[in-house]
Design a protein around this motif. Structure first.
Motif, mmCIF file in Angstrom:
data_model
loop_
_atom_site.group_PDB
_atom_site.id
_atom_site.type_symbol
_atom_site.label_atom_id
_atom_site.label_comp_id
_atom_site.label_asym_id
_atom_site.label_seq_id
_atom_site.Cartn_x
_atom_site.Cartn_y
_atom_site.Cartn_z
ATOM 1 N N CYS A 1 11.409 24.144 24.472
ATOM 2 C CA CYS A 1 11.619 23.845 25.892
ATOM 3 C C CYS A 1 11.971 22.383 26.113
ATOM 4 O O CYS A 1 11.606 21.509 25.332
ATOM 5 N N MET A 2 12.670 22.108 27.201
ATOM 6 C CA MET A 2 12.958 20.752 27.633
ATOM 7 C C MET A 2 11.922 20.335 28.674
ATOM 8 O O MET A 2 11.348 21.178 29.370
ATOM 9 N N PRO B 1 17.991 17.136 27.117
ATOM 10 C CA PRO B 1 18.413 18.507 26.832
ATOM 11 C C PRO B 1 19.048 18.613 25.446
ATOM 12 O O PRO B 1 19.724 17.697 24.993
ATOM 13 N N ARG B 2 18.803 19.740 24.796
ATOM 14 C CA ARG B 2 19.381 19.920 23.463
ATOM 15 C C ARG B 2 20.288 21.140 23.371
ATOM 16 O O ARG B 2 20.817 21.431 22.306
ATOM 17 N N ARG C 1 21.267 25.783 27.813
ATOM 18 C CA ARG C 1 20.193 26.341 28.645
ATOM 19 C C ARG C 1 19.354 25.217 29.256
ATOM 20 O O ARG C 1 18.957 25.278 30.422
ATOM 21 N N HIS C 2 19.097 24.183 28.462
ATOM 22 C CA HIS C 2 18.351 23.034 28.965
ATOM 23 C C HIS C 2 19.140 22.313 30.059
ATOM 24 O O HIS C 2 18.571 21.881 31.074
ATOM 25 N N CYS D 1 11.173 26.582 31.315
ATOM 26 C CA CYS D 1 11.229 27.789 30.503
ATOM 27 C C CYS D 1 11.867 28.914 31.306
ATOM 28 O O CYS D 1 12.043 28.796 32.524
#
Length: 285
Positions: free
Chosen positions: A79-80, A93-94, A97-98, A154
């Motif tokens: 999660c971020m 963010p990676r 979605r993040h 999430c």
């Protein structure tokens, strides 16, 4: 009945100087954007009599140990997080979605100007390492200072699991009623349901309301509070009269004295206040 002390918004601005200590006095973001001085009158009838002043009553940050535990847990869960430090929100963010979660939260809160992407202005998802040595991507933010709070993002489908994971890893048990549960962190299920808030265990809206009322010399029993989320629980129970919004979660409604007839989107707060005044239950002084 319930009593509200009426006060001109210009008077409240002038009176703000009586509060000791460092503070920034700004209009609430509910003020019309074209109102610039204390001599100008807001268009909103309710705001013609009242003004929310941003005065820091207290500021208890997460400890360093708790901060690093939360960052590691979020990393392990994939999660971020939003890292709140000073006036800024740091994010790392990676994946896409993040990025989507960050954009959704910025739109929800109108906080775009406060966001700082730790992997650069171009949000290069490959430019950041995520490990203990780098505080799981947040080393720069940690170096600037401990956070006021951390939000873990999430998917809605796993939100309750993430809440339980936070409770287990940070407080020792998923059940707050368990004897092994320790309040090392204040963990709140977010609304809308796509994030979890983690704060210092003594930080919640109820405590802020108590401090504010003490500062303004307003009895708590004369305060009305409105809320719809888990982070409003202490707020509603501390106030003299707590209203849960029609769209509130069931557990929040159970804590409140009343449930409004209208939702947030139906202007439930102002319509409830108007109804109380019309029926003589809200006394303006």
């Amino acid at each position: 009945g319930l009593r509200i002390v009426k006060k001109a918004h210009s008077d409240i601005i002038r009176d703000a100087s009586v509060h000791a200590g460092p503070a920034t006095m700004n209009r609430s973001n509910t003020m019309p954007t074209d109102v610039r001085s204390a001599d100008e009158t807001p268009r909103n009838p309710l705001l013609r009599e009242t003004l929310v002043i941003d005065v820091e009553m207290f500021h208890d940050r997460l400890t360093e140990e708790l901060t690093l535990k939360v960052l590691k847990l979020a990393n392990d869960l994939g999660c971020m997080v939003n890292y709140y430090q000073g006036h800024y929100i740091y994010v790392a963010p990676r994946n896409e979605r993040h990025l989507e979660a960050a954009e959704r939260y910025k739109t929800l809160t109108g906080s775009d100007e406060f966001f700082v992407y730790l992997n650069g202005v171009n949000k290069d998802l490959s430019a950041q390492s995520f490990n203990e040595a780098n505080s799981w991507g947040y080393k720069e933010a940690v170096r600037k200072g401990l956070p006021s709070k951390i939000i873990i993002f999430c998917d809605s489908a796993i939100l309750d699991k993430v809440v339980d994971d936070c409770r287990v890893h940070l407080n020792g048990s998923s059940d707050p009623c368990d004897q092994s549960y320790s309040y090392n962190a204040h963990i709140i299920r977010g609304a809308p349901p796509f994030f979890v808030e983690v704060l210092n265990p003594g930080v919640h809206k109820g405590r802020g309301l108590v401090r504010l009322c003490e500062s303004l010399d307003v009895p708590l029993e004369e305060v009305l509070a409105f809320g719809d989320g888990d982070n409003d629980a202490e707020f509603l129970t501390v106030a003299g009269c707590g209203f849960a919004m029609k769209n509130a979660r069931d557990n929040v409604k159970e804590l409140a004295d009343y449930v409004t007839e209208w939702t947030n989107d139906e202007d439930g707060v102002i319509r409830t206040l108007e109804k109380l005044e019309e029926t003589g239950r809200l006394m303006l002084k």
